[in-house]
Design a protein around this motif. Structure first.
Motif, PDB file in Angstrom:
ATOM      1  N   LEU A 104     -64.073  57.865 -24.052  1.00 39.98           N
ATOM      2  CA  LEU A 104     -63.467  58.180 -22.615  1.00 39.98           C
ATOM      3  C   LEU A 104     -63.261  57.032 -21.847  1.00 39.98           C
ATOM      4  O   LEU A 104     -62.321  56.420 -21.289  1.00 39.98           O
ATOM      5  N   ALA A 105     -64.399  55.984 -21.847  1.00 35.33           N
ATOM      6  CA  ALA A 105     -64.284  54.767 -21.005  1.00 35.33           C
ATOM      7  C   ALA A 105     -63.008  53.807 -21.536  1.00 35.33           C
ATOM      8  O   ALA A 105     -62.435  53.376 -20.874  1.00 35.33           O
ATOM      9  N   TRP A 106     -63.115  53.711 -23.071  1.00 35.02           N
ATOM     10  CA  TRP A 106     -62.068  52.947 -23.660  1.00 35.02           C
ATOM     11  C   TRP A 106     -60.813  53.523 -23.140  1.00 35.02           C
ATOM     12  O   TRP A 106     -59.895  52.717 -22.773  1.00 35.02           O
ATOM     13  N   SER A 107     -60.501  54.960 -23.500  1.00 34.40           N
ATOM     14  CA  SER A 107     -59.173  55.329 -23.321  1.00 34.40           C
ATOM     15  C   SER A 107     -58.913  54.957 -21.589  1.00 34.40           C
ATOM     16  O   SER A 107     -57.657  54.602 -21.617  1.00 34.40           O
ATOM     17  N   ALA A 108     -59.744  55.327 -20.943  1.00 32.23           N
ATOM     18  CA  ALA A 108     -59.550  55.037 -19.391  1.00 32.23           C
ATOM     19  C   ALA A 108     -59.088  53.487 -19.147  1.00 32.23           C
ATOM     20  O   ALA A 108     -58.338  53.330 -18.463  1.00 32.23           O
ATOM     21  N   GLY A 109     -60.004  52.590 -19.867  1.00 30.30           N
ATOM     22  CA  GLY A 109     -59.808  51.126 -19.276  1.00 30.30           C
ATOM     23  C   GLY A 109     -58.391  50.620 -19.941  1.00 30.30           C
ATOM     24  O   GLY A 109     -57.576  49.928 -19.588  1.00 30.30           O
ATOM     25  N   ILE A 110     -58.056  51.296 -21.189  1.00 29.17           N
ATOM     26  CA  ILE A 110     -56.699  50.857 -21.815  1.00 29.17           C
ATOM     27  C   ILE A 110     -55.542  51.525 -20.908  1.00 29.17           C
ATOM     28  O   ILE A 110     -54.604  50.492 -20.642  1.00 29.17           O
ATOM     29  N   VAL A 111     -55.578  52.633 -20.315  1.00 31.40           N
ATOM     30  CA  VAL A 111     -54.562  52.890 -19.493  1.00 31.40           C
ATOM     31  C   VAL A 111     -54.517  52.157 -18.469  1.00 31.40           C
ATOM     32  O   VAL A 111     -53.479  51.651 -17.873  1.00 31.40           O
ATOM     33  N   VAL A 112     -55.437  51.809 -17.762  1.00 31.29           N
ATOM     34  CA  VAL A 112     -55.788  51.140 -16.450  1.00 31.29           C
ATOM     35  C   VAL A 112     -55.250  49.526 -16.432  1.00 31.29           C
ATOM     36  O   VAL A 112     -54.516  49.148 -15.585  1.00 31.29           O
ATOM     37  N   VAL A 113     -55.386  49.056 -17.829  1.00 30.01           N
ATOM     38  CA  VAL A 113     -54.950  47.748 -18.117  1.00 30.01           C
ATOM     39  C   VAL A 113     -53.247  47.933 -18.451  1.00 30.01           C
ATOM     40  O   VAL A 113     -52.550  46.907 -17.936  1.00 30.01           O
ATOM     41  N   PHE A 114     -53.078  48.560 -19.517  1.00 29.62           N
ATOM     42  CA  PHE A 114     -51.734  48.199 -20.101  1.00 29.62           C
ATOM     43  C   PHE A 114     -50.675  49.332 -19.657  1.00 29.62           C
ATOM     44  O   PHE A 114     -49.422  48.817 -19.553  1.00 29.62           O
ATOM     45  N   ALA A 115     -50.957  50.473 -18.689  1.00 24.59           N
ATOM     46  CA  ALA A 115     -49.821  51.080 -18.107  1.00 24.59           C
ATOM     47  C   ALA A 115     -49.209  50.419 -16.874  1.00 24.59           C
ATOM     48  O   ALA A 115     -47.975  50.227 -17.011  1.00 24.59           O
ATOM     49  N   PRO A 116     -49.931  49.653 -16.255  1.00 20.12           N
ATOM     50  CA  PRO A 116     -49.101  48.811 -15.063  1.00 20.12           C
ATOM     51  C   PRO A 116     -48.421  47.918 -15.674  1.00 20.12           C
ATOM     52  O   PRO A 116     -47.392  47.440 -15.223  1.00 20.12           O
ATOM     53  N   LEU A 117     -48.880  47.198 -16.688  1.00 20.16           N
ATOM     54  CA  LEU A 117     -48.303  46.060 -17.441  1.00 20.16           C
ATOM     55  C   LEU A 117     -46.936  46.539 -18.196  1.00 20.16           C
ATOM     56  O   LEU A 117     -46.000  45.895 -17.793  1.00 20.16           O
ATOM     57  N   ALA A 118     -47.073  47.660 -18.785  1.00 14.89           N
ATOM     58  CA  ALA A 118     -45.866  48.368 -19.281  1.00 14.89           C
ATOM     59  C   ALA A 118     -44.843  48.493 -18.152  1.00 14.89           C
ATOM     60  O   ALA A 118     -43.606  48.205 -18.372  1.00 14.89           O
ATOM     61  N   VAL A 119     -45.096  49.192 -17.247  1.00 23.58           N
ATOM     62  CA  VAL A 119     -44.084  49.529 -16.088  1.00 23.58           C
ATOM     63  C   VAL A 119     -43.474  48.266 -15.549  1.00 23.58           C
ATOM     64  O   VAL A 119     -42.396  48.228 -15.459  1.00 23.58           O
ATOM     65  N   LEU A 120     -44.453  47.500 -15.186  1.00 24.88           N
ATOM     66  CA  LEU A 120     -43.793  46.066 -14.757  1.00 24.88           C
ATOM     67  C   LEU A 120     -42.923  45.282 -15.698  1.00 24.88           C
ATOM     68  O   LEU A 120     -41.972  44.817 -15.182  1.00 24.88           O
ATOM     69  N   ALA A 121     -43.266  45.314 -16.881  1.00 25.17           N
ATOM     70  CA  ALA A 121     -42.288  44.652 -17.652  1.00 25.17           C
ATOM     71  C   ALA A 121     -41.211  45.537 -18.100  1.00 25.17           C
ATOM     72  O   ALA A 121     -40.037  44.722 -18.079  1.00 25.17           O
ATOM     73  N   TYR A 122     -41.200  46.850 -17.956  1.00 21.00           N
ATOM     74  CA  TYR A 122     -39.909  47.572 -17.776  1.00 21.00           C
ATOM     75  C   TYR A 122     -39.271  47.224 -16.588  1.00 21.00           C
ATOM     76  O   TYR A 122     -37.772  47.044 -16.836  1.00 21.00           O
ATOM     77  N   ARG A 123     -39.601  47.398 -15.414  1.00 17.72           N
ATOM     78  CA  ARG A 123     -38.785  46.868 -14.453  1.00 17.72           C
ATOM     79  C   ARG A 123     -38.322  45.484 -14.256  1.00 17.72           C
ATOM     80  O   ARG A 123     -37.137  45.419 -13.658  1.00 17.72           O
ATOM     81  N   ARG A 124     -38.875  44.553 -15.095  1.00 19.31           N
ATOM     82  CA  ARG A 124     -38.467  43.355 -15.045  1.00 19.31           C
ATOM     83  C   ARG A 124     -37.284  42.938 -16.266  1.00 19.31           C
ATOM     84  O   ARG A 124     -36.682  42.213 -16.043  1.00 19.31           O
ATOM     85  N   ARG A 125     -37.329  44.048 -16.958  1.00 18.55           N
ATOM     86  CA  ARG A 125     -36.609  43.734 -18.042  1.00 18.55           C
ATOM     87  C   ARG A 125     -34.920  43.942 -17.854  1.00 18.55           C
ATOM     88  O   ARG A 125     -34.555  45.024 -17.349  1.00 18.55           O
ATOM     89  N   GLY A 126     -34.085  42.998 -17.796  1.00 16.44           N
ATOM     90  CA  GLY A 126     -32.665  43.240 -17.344  1.00 16.44           C
ATOM     91  C   GLY A 126     -31.811  44.067 -18.477  1.00 16.44           C
ATOM     92  O   GLY A 126     -32.276  44.296 -19.583  1.00 16.44           O
TER      93      GLY A 126
END
Length: 254
Positions: A232-254
């Motif tokens: 559970l800790a690994w799953s939560a940690g992966i979401v906390v790290v990669f979900a914001p990065l994915a959304v940020l990359a999506y917003r920056r992609r033209g």
């Protein structure tokens, strides 16, 4: 954007992905064929060598292959997302009055159907070969929940790869660099104690090992020790790290 509106938009876009499966069922071939191939290959080719008896090995390896199937399913998700991005589908989404994160969340929710099918197929093949659940219904339900939580978490890594990669070949290359060390460098196929000492250190901290141990313990009715909270800790940690990065990359992609 209101969270309720974001959730509603995400569910609507998830339904779009599910409808795509109905109209193009060939998209399901990877999650249908891969689990069958891995179960039959590893059980009958390596079962006697690893455990001395393929029936005993079947009980050990089926939960691990279910985790591996989820990891490979995330590769298909990354490829599908990358294709939609390159075809301009997500440019249309950006022009609509919806939450910026809704297309990505909807993509993940829609692909969760594929993940569930993949896991069901692995255990169905295992049951046909003689695999039997040793835990009760609550334990098996808990194992299913852990697998889906881990799948949805790692899917954010696939989303990030699908967004930043410019070609399908890059998606495949980056995904394989991620998937192979995590799945084959774990105790999915071989018990940790039978691996070389230098490799055991990596295997013990590998998140796939933690999830495999937890699912194996719950489905077979064995003591889970600390593998469940670690999963559970690994799953939560992966979401906390990669979900914001994915959304940020999506917003920056033209």
């Amino acid at each position: 954007m209101n969270p309720m509106r974001t959730a509603r938009h995400s569910v609507t876009l998830a339904w779009r992905d599910i409808v795509k499966f109905r109209h193009t069922p060939d998209q399901l071939l990877d999650i249908l064929l891969m689990p069958v191939t891995f179960v039959l290959t590893f059980v009958f080719l390596f079962g006697n060598a690893v455990s001395g008896d393929w029936h005993a090995y079947l009980r050990f390896v089926i939960p691990g292959i279910a985790i591996q199937a989820l990891m490979f399913a995330s590769l298909g998700s990354a490829l599908a997302l990358n294709t939609d991005l390159r075809d301009g589908v997500y440019d249309r989404f950006r022009s609509m009055p919806i939450a910026r994160s809704a297309p990505l969340i909807g993509h993940i929710l829609g692909d969760s159907v594929k993940y569930a099918l993949s896991v069901v197929l692995v255990f169905a093949i295992g049951a046909a070969l003689g695999f039997r659940f040793g835990g009760g219904v609550p334990a098996v339900a808990g194992a299913a929940g852990l697998m889906m939580a881990f799948a949805l978490a790692t899917c954010w890594i696939g989303v990030l790869i699908g967004v930043v990669a410019r070609t399908a070949e890059t998606v495949q290359a980056l995904s394989m660099v991620l998937i192979f060390p995590l799945t084959f460098g774990s105790n999915v196929f071989v018990p940790t104690a039978k691996l070389p000492g230098w490799l055991q250190a990596w295997v013990r901290i590998n998140p796939v090992t933690q999830v495999s141990d937890a699912v194996r313990s719950l489905t077979l009715g064995l003591p889970a020790a600390g593998s469940v909270p670690s999963s559970l800790a690994w799953s939560a940690g992966i979401v906390v790290v990669f979900a914001p990065l994915a959304v940020l990359a999506y917003r920056r992609r033209g």
